[in-house]
Design a protein around this motif. Structure first.
Motif, PDB file in Angstrom:
ATOM      1  N   ILE A   4     -16.724  24.846 -58.980  1.00 27.50           N
ATOM      2  CA  ILE A   4     -15.482  25.231 -60.104  1.00 27.50           C
ATOM      3  C   ILE A   4     -14.539  26.004 -59.479  1.00 27.50           C
ATOM      4  N   LEU A   8     -10.705  25.366 -59.873  1.00 27.86           N
ATOM      5  CA  LEU A   8     -10.100  26.722 -60.252  1.00 27.86           C
ATOM      6  C   LEU A   8      -8.683  26.731 -59.357  1.00 27.86           C
ATOM      7  N   LEU A 135      -8.477  25.717 -66.471  1.00 22.58           N
ATOM      8  CA  LEU A 135      -9.881  25.199 -66.464  1.00 22.58           C
ATOM      9  C   LEU A 135      -9.596  23.540 -66.703  1.00 22.58           C
TER      10      LEU A 135
END
Length: 498
Positions: A4, A8, A135
């Motif tokens: 992530i 990101l 996101l």
RNA sequence: GGGCCUGUAACUCAGUGGCAGAGUAUCUGACUUUUAAUCAGAGAGUCGAUGGUUCGAAUCCAUCCAGGCUCACCA
């Protein structure tokens, strides 16, 4: 976690690149001239005129192809393909275009045309960033097969859908449809009542005493007054005070809170409409219920017959009216009309129906009804003549002191509403509440408490009145084909994570 | 609260005792009419958590957490 971070990181870097180009990725203004739905609706006009239009929306698909790119952009009225070509937007603008990620908000200036593949699209002369997402949205792809939309990798993990309802709404169009229908139903309900001279009011949610239903409450505390306050479990007792006050027709749409179990027809906070009409009775309430539900169905669904997951629910008047004791007799052959406690108890024991220590014959009759009859009531049915024992706020049925003028409305095996010829005899009401209070002392946590202020209001005089309550969430379930109350409440109660 | 089931990459899911997998998404490269774009390559994981069994556990066992269905409860 690493992953992530990587996803990101990419978006944050693009955000920086946008800023370095001297562009605010979160501008204060946009210049939308048309909604997408309008472009689709008046396709011929826009194709013919070739006029400049500006749309805005989220980018939800991108097919890049070197110096040209096709995207899908959607707003709340629809989705359309955009066509961005380097030669059309210019080199500088194309660099910005390349910095868009799926989910970003985009403004597209251009004109409508049809691609070589026959797709109605907007040909961009300029794209503008209206908001960068950090996101990644889950990606749901669609393909039209034989005129039907097939969807791939749908976002349908139920827990995620409820916890992140914003994603659910974005990614599952039918979810939004459900809540739009809900909104229309409530508006239609208001229109119906307003047209009949009802006054909409708001009564306290925080109450020093709770009442109007049998349920356990949530308790809170007011610091300055240093008193415990309860979240209301029903709207009833305050609305009746307004009937005393001469508002002859009154209603409230609002949340009730009950500190009880949750399942697919129960949420701790749920929406009710309660209405009271002076100089009316149970029969008026039945007619009003029929008329109101029918009105909503016609207006919102355009039909008098609801197809609930294959079950046809006929809403056309008149709905069935049947006495509770008759229904029990029909279904089981058991006659409880004499309220013979020993006999009824024996029947319950025989059929493994749990008997609470505080229960009398009336309560047991209701239990038997719940087990044997309720699930069979598929078409709208007013079940009338409830035992007085379980109806402390309803007026006695003339000629039978054991029964009351009360109905509950059943559809599809579920309860949808509850109504009485309201009890306006202050002395009778006091006795009934005091009897409830005794049940409390004996351990029935759901029994009513004595509300002296309410009783005093009754002593000043309440006109003969009919009252009705309808569970809005369940009605929405019926109208939208949902079997779980969580599907019709935007943010249903969930256990906190961690 | 009981019973059954589920939890693996951002999303959707395979993997039932022997190196952690696929598609999509992301990244790199190619591509000026694609539409589930395509082609070539790359990165990405606390396998819900903890403990145990085992030479070895995503996999077996126990406990816990979260969720679903169902029964109970509940106007």
């Amino acid at each position: 976690m690493e992953n992530i971070n990587q996803l990101l990181q990419v978006r944050r870097e693009k955000l920086e690149k946008v800023r370095k180009l001297g562009i605010n990725p979160y501008p204060n203004r946009c210049k939308r001239t048309h909604k997408i739905g309008e472009l689709i609706e008046k396709k011929d006009k826009f194709l013919e005129s070739g006029e400049k239009i500006i749309i805005a929306g989220r980018l939800n698909a991108m097919r890049r192809q070197g110096k040209v790119g096709f995207g899908n952009v959607s707003d709340d009225t629809g989705k359309i393909q955009i066509f961005v070509r380097k030669d059309n937007v210019g080199e500088e603008n194309y660099e910005i275009f390349k910095l868009f990620d799926l989910g970003d908000f985009m403004q597209i200036e251009g004109d409508c045309f049809v691609t070589r593949m026959g797709e109605y699209s907007v040909r961009a002369s300029m794209v503008t960033m209206l908001g960068k997402t950090l996101l990644p949205l889950p990606v749901v792809k669609e393909k039209v097969v034989d005129g039907k939309v097939e969807r791939y990798d749908e976002f349908h993990d139920i827990e995620l859908r409820y916890r992140k309802r914003y994603l659910d709404l974005l990614l599952n169009p039918e979810v939004k449809d459900t809540f739009v229908t809900r909104s229309k139903m409530i508006k239609s309900m208001r229109d119906f009542l307003d047209a009949r001279g009802f006054v909409e009011v708001e009564t306290p949610i925080l109450q020093p005493l709770y009442g109007g239903a049998n349920a356990r409450p949530f308790v809170s505390h007011h610091n300055t007054l240093d008193v415990d306050l309860y979240l209301r479990i029903a709207l009833e007792l305050y609305l009746k005070r307004l009937i005393v006050g001469g508002i002859e027709r009154v209603y409230e749409i609002g949340k009730n809170f009950r500190n009880e179990g949750m399942d697919r027809t129960h949420n701790p906070e749920f929406s009710m409409i309660e209405l009271y009409q002076s100089y009316a009775d149970i029969n008026d309430m039945m007619e009003l219920t029929e008329d109101m539900v029918l009105h909503i169905a016609k207006e919102v669904l355009g039909t008098e017959v609801i197809d609930f997951l294959g079950t046809e629910i006929q809403l056309k008047k008149p709905w069935c009216r049947a006495a509770m004791l008759d229904l029990i007799k029909e279904e089981t052959g058991f006659d409880a009309a004499d309220f013979d406690f020993v006999k009824i108890k024996a029947f319950c024991t025989e059929h493994e129906i749990e008997i609470e220590p505080t229960a009398g014959p009336g309560k047991l009759i209701e239990e038997i009804f719940g087990v044997f009859v309720e699930p069979k009531l598929i078409q709208p049915t007013f079940v009338i003549d409830f035992p007085k024992e379980v109806s402390p706020l309803a007026k006695e049925k003339p000629g039978n002191p054991l029964l009351t003028e009360r109905f509950e409305l059943f559809i599809n095996g579920n309860e949808y509403g509850n109504a009485f010829t309201e009890l306006n005899d202050p002395l009778d009401q006091r006795q009934r509440l005091e009897a409830q209070s005794k049940l409390r002392e004996m351990g029935d946590a759901e029994a009513n408490v004595v509300d002296e202020d309410f009783l005093e209001a009754l002593e000043y005089g309440m006109p003969p009145t009919g009252g009705l309550g309808i569970g809005i969430d369940r009605l929405v379930m019926l109208f939208t084909g949902n079997t779980s109350i969580k599907e019709v409440i935007l943010f249903p109660q969930m256990k906190p994570e961690e």
